[in-house]
Design a protein around this motif. Sequence first.
Motif, PDB file in Angstrom:
ATOM      1  N   PHE A  23      -3.987 -18.213  -9.874  1.00  0.00           N
ATOM      2  CA  PHE A  23      -2.840 -18.175  -8.956  1.00  0.00           C
ATOM      3  C   PHE A  23      -1.420 -18.103  -9.545  1.00  0.00           C
ATOM      4  O   PHE A  23      -1.367 -18.951 -10.427  1.00  0.00           O
ATOM      5  CB  PHE A  23      -3.185 -19.262  -7.810  1.00  0.00           C
ATOM      6  CG  PHE A  23      -4.088 -18.751  -6.701  1.00  0.00           C
ATOM      7  CD1 PHE A  23      -3.420 -18.567  -5.481  1.00  0.00           C
ATOM      8  CD2 PHE A  23      -5.396 -18.527  -6.913  1.00  0.00           C
ATOM      9  CE1 PHE A  23      -4.483 -18.595  -4.469  1.00  0.00           C
ATOM     10  CE2 PHE A  23      -6.065 -18.006  -6.160  1.00  0.00           C
ATOM     11  CZ  PHE A  23      -5.676 -17.935  -4.749  1.00  0.00           C
ATOM     12  N   ALA A  24      -0.719 -17.209  -8.997  1.00  0.00           N
ATOM     13  CA  ALA A  24       0.664 -17.449  -9.340  1.00  0.00           C
ATOM     14  C   ALA A  24       1.749 -18.393  -8.987  1.00  0.00           C
ATOM     15  O   ALA A  24       2.724 -18.204  -9.328  1.00  0.00           O
ATOM     16  CB  ALA A  24       1.235 -15.728  -9.145  1.00  0.00           C
ATOM     17  N   GLN A  74      -4.204 -14.515  -3.493  1.00  0.00           N
ATOM     18  CA  GLN A  74      -3.097 -14.241  -4.212  1.00  0.00           C
ATOM     19  C   GLN A  74      -1.815 -13.622  -3.662  1.00  0.00           C
ATOM     20  O   GLN A  74      -1.934 -13.108  -2.418  1.00  0.00           O
ATOM     21  CB  GLN A  74      -3.278 -13.624  -5.459  1.00  0.00           C
ATOM     22  CG  GLN A  74      -4.454 -14.502  -6.343  1.00  0.00           C
ATOM     23  CD  GLN A  74      -4.492 -14.293  -7.956  1.00  0.00           C
ATOM     24  OE1 GLN A  74      -3.202 -14.189  -8.374  1.00  0.00           O
ATOM     25  NE2 GLN A  74      -5.616 -14.172  -8.383  1.00  0.00           N
ATOM     26  N   ASN A  75      -0.775 -13.355  -4.257  1.00  0.00           N
ATOM     27  CA  ASN A  75       0.187 -12.515  -3.683  1.00  0.00           C
ATOM     28  C   ASN A  75      -0.270 -10.769  -3.576  1.00  0.00           C
ATOM     29  O   ASN A  75      -0.962 -10.568  -4.290  1.00  0.00           O
ATOM     30  CB  ASN A  75       1.523 -12.635  -4.786  1.00  0.00           C
ATOM     31  CG  ASN A  75       1.161 -12.225  -5.924  1.00  0.00           C
ATOM     32  OD1 ASN A  75       1.367 -11.055  -6.141  1.00  0.00           O
ATOM     33  ND2 ASN A  75       1.005 -13.204  -6.875  1.00  0.00           N
ATOM     34  N   PRO A  76       0.717 -10.198  -3.155  1.00  0.00           N
ATOM     35  CA  PRO A  76       0.628  -8.896  -2.779  1.00  0.00           C
ATOM     36  C   PRO A  76       0.345  -8.008  -4.156  1.00  0.00           C
ATOM     37  O   PRO A  76      -0.525  -7.283  -4.062  1.00  0.00           O
ATOM     38  CB  PRO A  76       1.572  -8.180  -2.038  1.00  0.00           C
ATOM     39  CG  PRO A  76       2.253  -9.498  -1.097  1.00  0.00           C
ATOM     40  CD  PRO A  76       1.970 -10.722  -2.099  1.00  0.00           C
ATOM     41  N   VAL A  77       1.218  -8.243  -5.108  1.00  0.00           N
ATOM     42  CA  VAL A  77       1.122  -7.738  -6.359  1.00  0.00           C
ATOM     43  C   VAL A  77      -0.470  -7.707  -6.894  1.00  0.00           C
ATOM     44  O   VAL A  77      -1.149  -6.948  -7.340  1.00  0.00           O
ATOM     45  CB  VAL A  77       2.080  -7.985  -7.239  1.00  0.00           C
ATOM     46  CG1 VAL A  77       1.929  -7.403  -8.673  1.00  0.00           C
ATOM     47  CG2 VAL A  77       3.655  -7.613  -6.967  1.00  0.00           C
ATOM     48  N   SER A  78      -0.852  -9.259  -7.056  1.00  0.00           N
ATOM     49  CA  SER A  78      -1.972  -9.515  -7.412  1.00  0.00           C
ATOM     50  C   SER A  78      -3.009  -9.014  -6.836  1.00  0.00           C
ATOM     51  O   SER A  78      -4.275  -8.139  -7.457  1.00  0.00           O
ATOM     52  CB  SER A  78      -2.221 -10.814  -7.662  1.00  0.00           C
ATOM     53  OG  SER A  78      -1.229 -11.542  -8.756  1.00  0.00           O
ATOM     54  N   THR A  80      -3.085  -6.111  -4.820  1.00  0.00           N
ATOM     55  CA  THR A  80      -2.753  -4.691  -5.111  1.00  0.00           C
ATOM     56  C   THR A  80      -3.915  -4.361  -6.478  1.00  0.00           C
ATOM     57  O   THR A  80      -4.386  -3.388  -6.426  1.00  0.00           O
ATOM     58  CB  THR A  80      -1.467  -4.493  -5.289  1.00  0.00           C
ATOM     59  OG1 THR A  80      -0.848  -4.534  -3.916  1.00  0.00           O
ATOM     60  CG2 THR A  80      -1.448  -2.681  -5.442  1.00  0.00           C
ATOM     61  N   ASN A  81      -3.540  -5.267  -7.505  1.00  0.00           N
ATOM     62  CA  ASN A  81      -4.086  -5.002  -8.739  1.00  0.00           C
ATOM     63  C   ASN A  81      -5.771  -4.817  -8.554  1.00  0.00           C
ATOM     64  O   ASN A  81      -6.528  -4.516  -9.464  1.00  0.00           O
ATOM     65  CB  ASN A  81      -3.751  -5.996  -9.930  1.00  0.00           C
ATOM     66  CG  ASN A  81      -2.552  -5.910 -10.363  1.00  0.00           C
ATOM     67  OD1 ASN A  81      -1.836  -4.685 -10.054  1.00  0.00           O
ATOM     68  ND2 ASN A  81      -1.906  -6.806 -10.780  1.00  0.00           N
TER      69      ASN A  81
END
Lengths: 146, 319
Positions: A23-24, A74-78, A80-81
């Motif tokens: 987690f970020a 997690q967050n949207p960037v993670s 999306t990945n």
Amino acid sequence: MRSKVMAILVLAVGGVTLSVPLFAHHGTAAFETEKKVTLKGTVTEWLWSNPHCLLQLDVKGDDGKVVHWVGETQNPVSMTNVGWSKAAIKSGDEVTVTILQVKNGMPLGRLVSVLLPNGKTLISGEGASREVRDELERQVREGTSK
Amino acid sequence: MTDCRRDSSGRKSALRTMRHLIIVVVPALVFSSVALGRTKQPQQAPVVKDRKSGAFKGQKAAPAAVPRHDLSGTWEPANGPSEGIQIDGVKAMPNDGKPEHQLPYTPYGLQAYKSHHALAGADENLPGFNNDPRDKCEPLGFPRMTFYNLRETQMLQNEYKIVMLYEYGTVWRVIWTDGRELPKLVDGGVLIGKEVKEPRYYGYSVGKWVNDTTLIVQTTGMMGEDRVWLDTAGRPISDQVHVEERIHRADHDHLEWTVTIDDPKMYTKPWVAMDKFRMKLEDPHRDVMEQYCSLTEMENYNKVFASPASVPTGQKSGR
């Protein structure tokens, strides 16, 4: 390739819990357990937000009582990945989710997977090893997980 | 007459020959001049499968030459996005409780560390009990920017400077490569010429190429310990810090990024926070997402998830 995706699904949703701090925003040990629960419910909100996306759903128990659950990712960037998106889940969707419930027993936890009404399963990579998650990201980047 | 006729017929023959020459040679010259002109233009890329190597599918591309004094491009952690998050603290010295990862704190540095209630690391706290300035959406500052969510990082450069565009927070840093000196740390900030300038979250950076592929960046003049942390595990940093980065382009597609912390207020000796951390070159067409801190979203997250998740077992959350 389909077998690889299936292997990831089995590892992520199944018994493997070699969880690492992915987690970020926060660590894992303080409030996560390895207790996985599987729930069928109706989505009330899918919030694509920072520092974590939140899926809220109403789950009707055998006694007919409705419990409101919240699962974080997690967050949207993670996300999306690993192939998730803002549009992937909608309010009113009937879904089956797997969640790592928090230590204090509240109806909260980390989302491991979401089975959508169209039969597709979204996998978060939580509860799985770093290698599994990296493989998932690689497949999403190469467009081979679809 | 005969001679004259011969002359006349010879002239006709010569004219025919010239006409043929004009028809053959002039277009050839024109085409060759076009061809020569084209050699001065950038080569047209062939239709390829691999945008980076230029190789056709199934063809093994020759390794591309390492460009001199060039960091430009979009870079991401070579071992996957998870590698750059560094949730448990700086990559080379994570706060995992292992003796070999204990930092050389000064007494003041240890006191500062203990005053930080981090969400991650060996002394992590429940989400409802942390005091990380990040969770108030304060600027992370440098060097924490490189130690937290180091994801897709765009580097742009010209003859004067290199600009790093970080994905998290949509934040940039400028590294001057025009030969200027590193500002000197003085009381209240840094000395530039005869002027004292204010401390900055991202400091003052100058870079020098020490060989064709290695840039050494020095940074100073950052915010004090009341405003910034070193990493997500709550390690401290002060306004006395001097950071040295060694960014080495190991080959065409990879960077190695080393960061050394020298902060006499917090640590008894310099130490390496990132050690040859590898970044790989991405497709130049890739559109980098934005990752931001929104106080509105943070408050909602705390209300809906973090606070009830932090309630001790057996107590009611009020949800």
